[in-house]
Design an enzyme around this catalytic site. Structure first.
Site, PDB file in Angstrom:
ATOM      1  CG  MET A 101     -18.990 -59.739 -17.966  1.00 22.00           C
ATOM      2  SD  MET A 101     -17.740 -59.961 -16.660  1.00 22.00           S
ATOM      3  CE  MET A 101     -17.974 -61.706 -16.282  1.00 22.00           C
ATOM      4  CB  ILE A 157     -17.711 -52.712 -12.484  1.00 26.17           C
ATOM      5  CG1 ILE A 157     -16.568 -51.807 -12.948  1.00 26.17           C
ATOM      6  CG2 ILE A 157     -18.769 -51.872 -11.748  1.00 26.17           C
ATOM      7  CD1 ILE A 157     -16.983 -50.776 -13.984  1.00 26.17           C
ATOM      8  N   GLY A 187     -21.476 -62.257 -12.758  1.00 25.78           N
ATOM      9  CA  GLY A 187     -21.356 -61.309 -13.849  1.00 25.78           C
ATOM     10  C   GLY A 187     -21.223 -59.865 -13.419  1.00 25.78           C
ATOM     11  CB  SER A 188     -20.947 -57.100 -12.744  1.00 30.47           C
ATOM     12  OG  SER A 188     -21.407 -55.812 -12.422  1.00 30.47           O
ATOM     13  NE  ARG A 189     -18.859 -50.823 -17.070  1.00 32.63           N
ATOM     14  CZ  ARG A 189     -19.130 -49.589 -16.662  1.00 32.63           C
ATOM     15  NH1 ARG A 189     -20.356 -49.237 -16.380  1.00 32.63           N
ATOM     16  NH2 ARG A 189     -18.161 -48.722 -16.503  1.00 32.63           N
TER      17      ARG A 189
END
EC number: 4.1.1.65
Length: 218
Positions: A101, A157, A187-189
């Site tokens: 993300m 994550i 965001g991120s994952r």
């Protein structure tokens, strides 16, 4: 026909639907922009602050948007907006689909299947970029759902920018497919583990939309 979505209160501003949990970041930014704009005509300092503050406030509104979605049909749907980063077979027979993300994606995550939340576990860790292999040790929240396909694991994550994961629902909650279940700020994952025998319908590099993109194949 769309599934029902959780009706818990969400943050809002000027008619824009915002993600729950956005207020601590958004309200100070918008307040600074509003005050600097009001004072800009009489103060050079306020005028200098007004432009970047307004731009930042607009960016925050975009980052924390939480649009309604018509939830797709399918056994497993994407829990996150983003791009499929990797598809990896796991030793226990499951397949991990990792969705990256970016800060431009919607940050609200959704339940990939209908079921009951059997656990929500926060695991402390680092904050390296989510596309880095070392992100396996990042701060995370691990979800387990009891579903018609059995136990489904999903992991939110954190990354280099995202330092806060906000779960929306506690353990023992029954959720509908596509229901909002949490937020990763900026965001991120998100990883989703498909059970053994369930084929993956997406491919690396494909864009996904939470609640809309189907992850599995019949």
């Amino acid at each position: 026909m769309p599934h029902s979505q959780n009706s818990a209160p969400r943050d809002s501003l000027a008619g824009v639907r915002l993600a729950r949990g956005a207020s601590p970041w958004l309200l100070p930014t918008v307040a600074t922009a509003a005050v600097s704009l009001l004072r800009a005509r009489r103060s050079g300092a306020a005028k200098a602050i007004a432009v970047p503050a307004t731009a930042l406030a607009a960016g925050m509104l975009w980052f924390f948007r939480d649009p309604e979605r018509e939830i797709a049909q399918g056994r497993v749907i994407s829990p996150a907006d983003g791009v499929v980063q990797s598809i990896m077979p796991w030793k226990d027979g499951r397949t991990r689909v990792a969705i990256f993300m970016s800060p431009l994606n919607v940050h609200v995550n959704r339940a990939p299947l209908a079921g009951t939340v059997t656990s929500v576990e926060h695991i402390p860790g680092g904050f390296v970029p989510a596309f880095n292999k070392e992100s396996e040790n990042n701060e995370r929240v691990v979800w387990h759902f009891d579903t018609e396909l059995g136990d489904i694991e999903m992991v939110q994550i954190a990354g280099a920018v995202a330092r806060r994961i906000v779960p929306y629902v506690p353990q023992a909650t029954k959720v509908e497919q596509g229901e909002r279940i949490g937020l990763i700020r900026f965001g991120s994952r998100v990883d989703i583990y498909l059970p053994e025998g369930v084929d993956v319908a997406v491919e690396v590099g494909q864009k996904t939309v939470a609640g809309v993109t189907r992850i599995d194949r019949d």
